[in-house]
Design an enzyme around this catalytic site. Structure first.
Site, PDB file in Angstrom:
ATOM      1  N   ASN A 354      17.031  44.223  53.740  1.00 12.63           N
ATOM      2  CA  ASN A 354      16.917  43.007  54.587  1.00 12.63           C
ATOM      3  C   ASN A 354      18.435  42.735  54.868  1.00 12.63           C
ATOM      4  OD1 ASN A 354      16.458  39.682  54.121  1.00 12.63           O
ATOM      5  ND2 ASN A 354      14.688  40.830  55.208  1.00 12.63           N
ATOM      6  N   GLY A 397      15.993  38.212  51.250  1.00  9.98           N
ATOM      7  CA  GLY A 397      17.535  38.672  51.639  1.00  9.98           C
ATOM      8  C   GLY A 397      18.226  37.827  52.590  1.00  9.98           C
ATOM      9  N   ARG A 399      18.661  38.232  55.620  1.00  9.03           N
ATOM     10  CA  ARG A 399      18.115  38.049  56.857  1.00  9.03           C
ATOM     11  C   ARG A 399      16.794  37.111  56.724  1.00  9.03           C
ATOM     12  NH1 ARG A 399      13.760  39.202  60.544  1.00  9.03           N
ATOM     13  NH2 ARG A 399      14.527  39.655  62.662  1.00  9.03           N
ATOM     14  N   CYS A 400      16.093  37.088  55.657  1.00  3.82           N
ATOM     15  CA  CYS A 400      15.116  36.124  55.352  1.00  3.82           C
ATOM     16  C   CYS A 400      15.608  34.748  55.292  1.00  3.82           C
ATOM     17  CB  CYS A 400      14.200  36.514  54.050  1.00  3.82           C
ATOM     18  SG  CYS A 400      13.512  37.843  54.050  1.00  3.82           S
ATOM     19  N   MET A 401      16.742  34.627  54.809  1.00  2.00           N
ATOM     20  CA  MET A 401      17.561  33.279  54.688  1.00  2.00           C
ATOM     21  C   MET A 401      18.290  32.499  55.982  1.00  2.00           C
ATOM     22  SD  MET A 401      19.159  33.448  50.888  1.00  2.00           S
ATOM     23  CE  MET A 401      20.652  34.744  51.252  1.00  2.00           C
TER      24      MET A 401
END
Length: 410
Positions: A354, A397, A399-401
């Site tokens: 990620n 990770g 990218r998710c945040m």
């Protein structure tokens, strides 16, 4: 500002990003309700905030403008009637009237300033916050072991999922899980009413009222003409098809949608937990999403004979499908954990795949995924590591945040 939203790739230089700093919602997690609220563990708030601040400062140090969801939401609700409407919708969607009168909870929430109101809605309302004298109905007075009138929203620091920037517009997403459904309401009000966005009439390619779910972790912008979307545990094929039709009929830049089917399980929640773009011709991948011979189900969606028709082409090789849609003769798939059966499973669980690209060949990753990070560097990628002991407990990770708002074209 020509376009307040502009994202035509995964790797173009990141200029503006939307984050959400973890808050009280994380401290309202308890072991009994972890599964319901989609968590596996309880982060330690002071440390997760320090780690998130470090992540935000890392982006600022690279010239990225950092916006915060909670601040934009508070700034969007300046009108009194708008505040009331927003609270009504939050309470309705949160099914808060099951255990407390709607008006009781509404009056309590509206007693706060805008900033406090947003923090309270995000953090959740405990039953002991409402004075007994305010509880005028029998069902409000009944003892119930469930501690909340309004559930906390601990997944909000994963700003990637409730909405996704696509070209000069965005999708405001119908989230699959009830615990996350309210999250995309914040973005709806920000886009409609925040002065940064409201005057620009930003196109909404798919809105949160569409009945089938799609989440931003499954939406990857490969280039100006092509997006990839995961058919996953959280995103349905019907939503992908609807989005493709909307894009093809309402704009003329995006011409192909690559639907990539991945195993439907928590470990592989979204496409970006197992596959991300790190350079023009380089991608991270978790090997376990492929069959024994690298086979996968991949579908290339293109405009059909009319607005409600699609041309769909089946492919079984991710490598070959990517070469085809990106016009590349060669590309590299970098395996999470180096392909080692133990390291890849461990690092994928902690979001080794990620990555957040902030420029071509420059990515932000969690420091704990040292096998994957070493491999990325060996492939010529600049890796910027951020702290992750508490952030990673949410199963997301870098990218998710992050929700990119503006990237430079490549």
């Amino acid at each position: 500002m020509k376009h307040p939203i502009h994202v035509t790739s995964e790797i173009g230089e990141l200029q503006t990003v939307l984050l959400k700093r973890p808050g009280k919602e994380v401290e309202n997690l308890t072991p009994d309700y972890l599964q319901q609220l989609l968590f596996d563990d309880i982060p330690y708030l002071p440390i997760i905030q320090k780690e998130h601040d470090y992540f935000a400062q890392t982006l600022r140090n690279r010239g990225v403008e950092v916006l915060y969801l909670e601040k934009l939401a508070a700034e969007a609700l300046v009108d009194k009637k708008l505040r009331e409407e927003f609270v009504d919708r939050i309470l309705k969607e949160g099914q808060a009237d099951v255990n407390v009168a709607h008006q009781t909870l509404k009056e309590y929430l509206l007693s706060f300033s805008n900033e406090e109101l947003i923090q309270k809605i995000m953090g959740g309302v405990r039953k002991n916050e409402i004075e007994t004298s305010k509880k005028t109905h029998l069902y409000e007075l009944m003892e119930d072991h469930y501690p909340f009138y309004l559930d906390p929203m601990p997944n909000l620091y994963f700003t990637r999922d409730p909405a996704a920037s696509v070209g000069d517009g965005l999708t405001i997403n119908k989230m699959r899980e009830p615990a996350r459904r309210r999250e995309s309401l914040f973005m709806e009000y920000i886009i409609k009413y925040h002065p940064r966005f409201a005057k620009h009439n930003v196109p909404i390619w798919l809105d949160r009222d569409y009945k089938f779910p799609i989440e931003g972790g499954d939406e990857l912008i490969l280039n100006e003409e092509t997006i990839a979307i995961g058919v996953s545990a959280r995103t349905s094929a019907k939503a992908i098809e609807r989005l493709a039709k909307n894009l093809f009929s309402r704009q003329n830049k995006i011409k192909k949608v690559l639907a990539i089917e991945i195993p439907k399980c928590r470990a592989f929640m979204h496409l970006d937990t197992v596959f991300t773009m790190v350079d023009y011709d380089k991608f991270t991948i978790h090997p376990a999403i492929q069959g024994p011979k690298g086979n996968m189900n991949i579908y290339i969606l293109e405009k059909g004979s009319d607005e409600e028709t699609l041309k769909i082409t089946h492919r079984t090789s991710l490598m070959e499908a990517l070469k085809e849609v990106l016009g590349l003769s060669e590309l590299v798939l970098i395996p999470c954990g180096g392909g080692d059966v133990i390291a890849s499973a461990r690092e994928q669980w902690n979001d080794g795949s990620n990555t957040l690209a902030i420029a071509p060949g420059v990515v932000v990753t969690y420091d704990r995924n040292y096998v994957s990070n070493t491999l990325l560097r060996e492939h010529g990628i600049e890796v910027i590591e951020v702290l992750s002991s508490e952030l990673s407990r949410g199963r997301g990770g870098p990218r998710c945040m992050s929700m990119p708002i503006v990237r430079k074209d490549i």
